[in-house]
Enzyme design. Structure first.
Site, PDB file in Angstrom:
ATOM      1  N   ASP A 233       0.845  -1.202   0.000  1.00 34.57           N
ATOM      2  CA  ASP A 233       0.000   0.000   0.000  1.00 34.57           C
ATOM      3  C   ASP A 233       0.879   1.251   0.000  1.00 34.57           C
ATOM      4  O   ASP A 233       1.908   1.281   0.660  1.00 34.57           O
ATOM      5  CB  ASP A 233      -0.900  -0.011   1.247  1.00 34.57           C
ATOM      6  CG  ASP A 233      -2.060   0.957   1.128  1.00 34.57           C
ATOM      7  OD1 ASP A 233      -2.251   1.538   0.046  1.00 34.57           O
ATOM      8  OD2 ASP A 233      -2.780   1.123   2.130  1.00 34.57           O
ATOM      9  N   HIS A 371     -10.646  -1.717  -5.970  1.00 38.02           N
ATOM     10  CA  HIS A 371     -10.388  -0.566  -5.085  1.00 38.02           C
ATOM     11  C   HIS A 371      -9.584   0.539  -5.775  1.00 38.02           C
ATOM     12  O   HIS A 371      -9.941   1.718  -5.688  1.00 38.02           O
ATOM     13  CB  HIS A 371      -9.655  -1.065  -3.832  1.00 38.02           C
ATOM     14  CG  HIS A 371      -9.225   0.013  -2.890  1.00 38.02           C
ATOM     15  ND1 HIS A 371     -10.106   0.929  -2.351  1.00 38.02           N
ATOM     16  CD2 HIS A 371      -7.991   0.335  -2.375  1.00 38.02           C
ATOM     17  CE1 HIS A 371      -9.448   1.754  -1.553  1.00 38.02           C
ATOM     18  NE2 HIS A 371      -8.159   1.423  -1.548  1.00 38.02           N
TER      19      HIS A 371
HETATM   20 FE1  N7H Z   1      -6.761   2.403  -0.419  1.00 34.76          FE
HETATM   21  N1  N7H Z   1      -6.045  -2.266   0.368  1.00 34.76           N
HETATM   22  O1  N7H Z   1      -5.409  -2.986   1.054  1.00 34.76           O
HETATM   23  O2  N7H Z   1      -6.779  -2.766  -0.456  1.00 34.76           O
HETATM   24  N2  N7H Z   1      -5.420   1.068  -1.146  1.00 34.76           N
HETATM   25  N3  N7H Z   1      -7.106   1.192   1.173  1.00 34.76           N
HETATM   26  N4  N7H Z   1      -7.985   3.834   0.383  1.00 34.76           N
HETATM   27  N5  N7H Z   1      -6.328   3.672  -1.946  1.00 34.76           N
HETATM   28  C1  N7H Z   1      -4.623   1.238  -2.258  1.00 34.76           C
HETATM   29  O3  N7H Z   1      -1.762   1.929  -5.164  1.00 34.76           O
HETATM   30  C2  N7H Z   1      -6.662  -0.098   1.363  1.00 34.76           C
HETATM   31  C3  N7H Z   1      -8.641   3.756   1.585  1.00 34.76           C
HETATM   32  C4  N7H Z   1      -6.913   4.920  -2.164  1.00 34.76           C
HETATM   33  O4  N7H Z   1      -3.878   6.099  -7.473  1.00 34.76           O
HETATM   34  C5  N7H Z   1      -3.850   0.061  -2.479  1.00 34.76           C
HETATM   35  O5  N7H Z   1      -0.800   2.572  -3.338  1.00 34.76           O
HETATM   36  C6  N7H Z   1      -7.116  -0.555   2.667  1.00 34.76           C
HETATM   37  C7  N7H Z   1      -9.526   4.874   1.749  1.00 34.76           C
HETATM   38  C8  N7H Z   1      -6.311   5.539  -3.321  1.00 34.76           C
HETATM   39  O6  N7H Z   1      -4.107   4.085  -8.300  1.00 34.76           O
HETATM   40  C9  N7H Z   1      -4.189  -0.834  -1.497  1.00 34.76           C
HETATM   41  C10 N7H Z   1      -7.811   0.479   3.249  1.00 34.76           C
HETATM   42  C11 N7H Z   1      -9.395   5.638   0.604  1.00 34.76           C
HETATM   43  C12 N7H Z   1      -5.363   4.639  -3.779  1.00 34.76           C
HETATM   44  C13 N7H Z   1      -5.201  -0.223  -0.665  1.00 34.76           C
HETATM   45  C14 N7H Z   1      -7.806   1.567   2.308  1.00 34.76           C
HETATM   46  C15 N7H Z   1      -8.396   4.977  -0.230  1.00 34.76           C
HETATM   47  C16 N7H Z   1      -5.399   3.481  -2.908  1.00 34.76           C
HETATM   48  C17 N7H Z   1      -2.885  -0.201  -3.631  1.00 34.76           C
HETATM   49  C18 N7H Z   1      -8.475   0.582   4.580  1.00 34.76           C
HETATM   50  C19 N7H Z   1     -10.079   6.915   0.208  1.00 34.76           C
HETATM   51  C20 N7H Z   1      -4.432   4.852  -4.972  1.00 34.76           C
HETATM   52  C21 N7H Z   1      -1.530   0.383  -3.401  1.00 34.76           C
HETATM   53  C22 N7H Z   1      -8.201  -0.201   5.594  1.00 34.76           C
HETATM   54  C23 N7H Z   1     -11.305   7.225   0.553  1.00 34.76           C
HETATM   55  C24 N7H Z   1      -5.146   4.539  -6.257  1.00 34.76           C
HETATM   56  C25 N7H Z   1      -1.340   1.733  -4.021  1.00 34.76           C
HETATM   57  C26 N7H Z   1      -4.295   4.941  -7.447  1.00 34.76           C
HETATM   58  C27 N7H Z   1      -4.584   2.367  -3.050  1.00 34.76           C
HETATM   59  C28 N7H Z   1      -5.940  -0.830   0.387  1.00 34.76           C
HETATM   60  C29 N7H Z   1      -8.444   2.767   2.534  1.00 34.76           C
HETATM   61  C30 N7H Z   1      -7.935   5.476  -1.429  1.00 34.76           C
HETATM   62  C31 N7H Z   1      -3.567  -2.223  -1.364  1.00 34.76           C
HETATM   63  C32 N7H Z   1      -6.912  -1.921   3.289  1.00 34.76           C
HETATM   64  C33 N7H Z   1     -10.437   5.141   2.949  1.00 34.76           C
HETATM   65  C34 N7H Z   1      -6.637   6.918  -3.864  1.00 34.76           C
END
Ligand code: N7H
Length: 506
Positions: A233, A371
Site C-alpha cells: 500500500d 479498489h
Molecule cells: Fe486504499 N487495500 O489494502 O486494499 N489502497 N485502502 N484507500 N487507496 C490502495 O496503489 C486499502 C482507503 C486509495 O492512485 C492500495 O498505493 C485498505 C480509503 C487511493 O491508483 C491498497 C484500506 C481511501 C489509492 C489499498 C484503504 C483509499 C489506494 C494499492 C483501509 C479513500 C491509490 C496500493 C483499511 C477514501 C489509487 C497503491 C491509485 C490504493 C488498500 C483505505 C484510497 C492495497 C486496506 C479510505 C486513492
C-alpha cells in the site's frame, strides 16, 4: 543529547506532582523536565520501500523553489513510509498556556518537509501538529476556513461516508467538542516517541489532556509496506508540482493547490495565514483480516488453467486491483510480477484502457469496481484527476497470528490508521469515499453497474456488492460482507509552521 531513562523517570515523577495540583508550566520552571531529542540522525527514520521511488532530492526541490518546503509540515508530502507513528489526540484546557508552550518551545520542534528529506537533518522524532475546528475556535481563531466539511467535523459526516452513524466509533471521535488537535510523532522506535511525548507533556503540562492515542507501525519483514490484508500500500501517490519534480510514468501529476491550501490550483479563498497548510482526514479503519482471508478462499472462482491457490490469489487481486506484491493487474492480470511491482517506472504505468478491447465492457484486466479503479479511475474519468489525495496512513495493531487466521474470527484490534491530505475535503477524501467507493453506478459509462468498492465501499454497515470479480462472468454480482469497520475519526487543519508561530500561538 539523548535523555537517559533514569533522568526521564525522575522528570516524569516530578511532573506528576506538578500537574496533580493543576499548577501551570511557569510553576514548574527550574525542575528537570525532559528536553527535546536533539542528536543528529545517522540512519533514516523512513523506510525504503521497493516500488515507492525515493523522496525528491532536497537540493532539487530547494533549487526549484516553488514551494516553501521549510514551512510546510512534513507529513503532508511524505506519504506512507514511516516506520512508527503515534497519533496523540488532545484537548486544550488552557489556551493561553498552550499557546505559550507552543510559541516558546514546540513550534521550533515541528518538522518541515525540508528537514525530512535528508537523513542528517531529520530529527530523532518528527513532530507535526494539526487542529480541529473546535481546536481553532478554542485558540480564538474564528476565521472561516471555507471548508464546511472541516468545520462541521467528521461525526456529522458519518452517515454520508457510509458509516452506520457513529456506531462503533471511538468515543473521542464522537465527543468532538473537546477534541481540539492531534500531534503526529514519527520515528523508528516507540521508545524515542515515548521520550518526545514526555517532553511535550512536560512543556504543555496541564494545559492539555490526552484523550486518545493510536500507535501505528510498519509491518515486519516481508510484509514491510503492506497493509493488514497483505497488499502493498502507498505505491500510487500524486506527484505534486514544485515537489515531485519528475513524475514517474503513470503517476498523477497535480498542481500543488490540490493538496496544499492557497497554492496554485486551490480554488477556494481563505485567510492568508492558511497558505501552505492542508486539511487532514484521519480515520481509524479496523480490518477483519481472518474474515477477509476466509471470504477470498471460499469465494474465489476457478480460473482456467490455474491451480486453486493461483485462482485465490487472482480473486484477491481483483478486489484490490493489485497483487499482494503491488503489481497492477491491469498490466499483469493472470500472473504476479514482483519485478514490475518493485519498479516505480512500471508499477503505475497503466490507465485501464487496452487498444483491442471494448472499454465499456472489458473487465478481463481490472474489474470496474476494484479498489484502485474506484479511487482513481484513470482513463475511465480523466476529469477525475483533480479529485485526489495524498495518503499518509500506517497500519496499527498486532500482526495476525497463524491460529487467529485459521480460527477465522478477528480477536484483535488491527487495521489502518488512515490519513489523507487535500486542500478541500469535499473534493478529496469525502468525494472518493462517498461519490466513488460507495456509489454503485461509479465508474460511469460501462455496460453494467460496477457496484461498491469491495475493500472500502460502505453501505451503512450492510453487505455490499460488485461485479467483475469473476473473469469468466464479468457481469455477475457478488455480495461482500464488511471487511473494514470505521471506528471514526476527525478532520483537522495542518497549518504551515509560520502560521503556528505567528498566528495560532500568539
Ligand atoms: Fe486504499 N487495500 O489494502 O486494499 N489502497 N485502502 N484507500 N487507496 C490502495 O496503489 C486499502 C482507503 C486509495 O492512485 C492500495 O498505493 C485498505 C480509503 C487511493 O491508483 C491498497 C484500506 C481511501 C489509492 C489499498 C484503504 C483509499 C489506494 C494499492 C483501509 C479513500 C491509490 C496500493 C483499511 C477514501 C489509487 C497503491 C491509485 C490504493 C488498500 C483505505 C484510497 C492495497 C486496506 C479510505 C486513492
Amino acid at each position: 543529547m539523548l535523555i537517559s531513562p533514569l533522568f526521564l523517570a525522575a522528570a516524569i515523577s516530578s511532573l506528576r506532582v506538578a500537574s496533580a495540583d493543576g499548577s501551570a508550566l511557569v510553576a514548574r520552571q527550574g525542575t528537570e523536565l525532559p528536553g527535546p531529542l536533539t542528536d543528529p540522525r545517522v540512519t533514516s527514520m523512513l523506510a525504503d520501500i521497493p516500488g515507492f521511488g525515493p523522496l525528491p532530492n532536497v537540493t532539487d526541490v530547494v533549487t526549484n523553489a516553488t514551494l516553501p518546503v521549510d514551512d510546510i509540515q512534513a507529513d503532508i508530502l511524505v506519504g506512507m513510509r514511516k516506520k512508527k507513528e503515534r497519533f496523540y489526540f488532545f484537548k486544550i484546557n488552557n489556551a493561553t498556556l498552550f499557546k505559550a508552550g507552543l510559541h516558546n518551545t514546540v513550534v521550533a520542534e515541528i518538522t518541515s518537509v525540508k528537514k525530512i528529506l535528508t537523513v542528517s537533518t531529520q530529527p530523532q522524532v518528527a513532530v507535526n501538529l494539526a487542529f480541529s475546528q473546535a481546536g481553532l475556535t478554542k485558540l480564538g481563531k474564528t476565521d472561516n476556513l471555507n471548508d464546511t466539511v472541516f468545520s462541521a467535523g467528521q461525526a456529522a459526516d458519518a452517515n454520508f461516508l457510509g458509516d452506520p452513524g457513529t456506531n462503533g466509533w471511538e468515543p473521542t471521535f464522537v465527543a468532538t467538542s473537546s477534541l481540539h488537535g492531534v500531534i503526529l510523532l514519527a520515528s523508528d522506535t516507540t521508545t524515542l516517541i515515548d521520550t518526545q511525548v514526555a517532553h511535550l507533556e512536560a512543556v504543555w503540562g496541564s494545559s492539555i489532556t490526552k484523550l486518545y492515542e493510536l500507535q501505528g507501525a510498519i509491518r515486519p519483514g516481508a510484509e514491510e509496506g503492506h497493509e493488514m490484508f497483505g497488499y502493498k500500500d502507498g505505491i500510487a501517490q500524486p506527484a505534486v508540482f514544485g515537489f515531485n519534480l519528475v513524475p514517474y510514468p503513470g503517476q498523477l501529476a497535480v498542481p500543488a493547490g490540490i493538496i496544499l491550501t492557497g497554492e496554485a490550483g486551490d480554488t477556494v479563498t481563505r485567510p492568508s495565514w492558511t497558505k501552505d497548510g492542508s486539511f487532514m482526514a484521519f480515520r481509524k479503519l479496523r480490518q477483519y483480516v481472518p474474515e477477509f482471508n476466509n471470504f477470498v478462499v471460499s469465494n474465489a472462482p476457478p480460473v482456467a488453467n490455474k491451480t486453486t491457490a493461483e485462482s485465490i490469489a487472482i480473486f484477491g487481486s481483483r478486489l484490490v486491483g493489485r497483487w499482494k506484491s503491488g503489481a497492477p493487474i491491469d498490466k499483469t492480470p493472470l500472473v504476479d510480477d514482483p519485478v514490475m511491482a518493485a519498479d516505480p517506472y512500471q508499477n503505475n504505468n497503466f490507465d485501464f484502457f487496452h487498444l483491442l478491447s471494448n472499454f465499456t465492457s472489458d473487465q478481463s484486466h481490472c474489474p470496474f469496481a476494484a479498489h484502485i479503479r474506484k479511487t482513481r479511475p484513470r482513463d475511465d474519468l480523466p476529469t477525475g484527476a483533480l479529485n485526489t489525495i495524498m495518503r499518509a496512513g500506517i497500519p496499527y495493531g498486532p500482526e495476525p497470528s497463524n491460529s487467529e487466521l485459521t480460527n477465522g474470527a478477528t480477536t484483535q484490534d488491527r487495521g489502518l490508521a488512515f490519513v489523507a491530505y487535500q486542500s478541500q475535503i469535499a473534493q478529496g477524501f469525502q468525494f472518493l469515499q462517498h461519490s466513488w467507493a460507495n456509489t454503485p453506478t461509479f465508474v460511469p459509462g460501462k455496460n453494467v453497474q460496477p457496484g461498491f468498492d469491495p475493500i472500502i465501499g460502505a453501505n451503512a454497515g450492510n453487505d455490499r456488492w460488485a461485479v467483475g470479480t469473476d473473469i469468466a462472468n464479468p457481469t455477475g454480482n457478488l455480495t461482500f460482507p464488511v471487511f473494514i469497520k470505521s471506528n471514526g475519526g476527525e478532520y483537522f487543519f495542518v497549518p504551515s509552521i509560520s502560521a503556528i508561530r505567528d498566528t495560532l500561538s500568539v
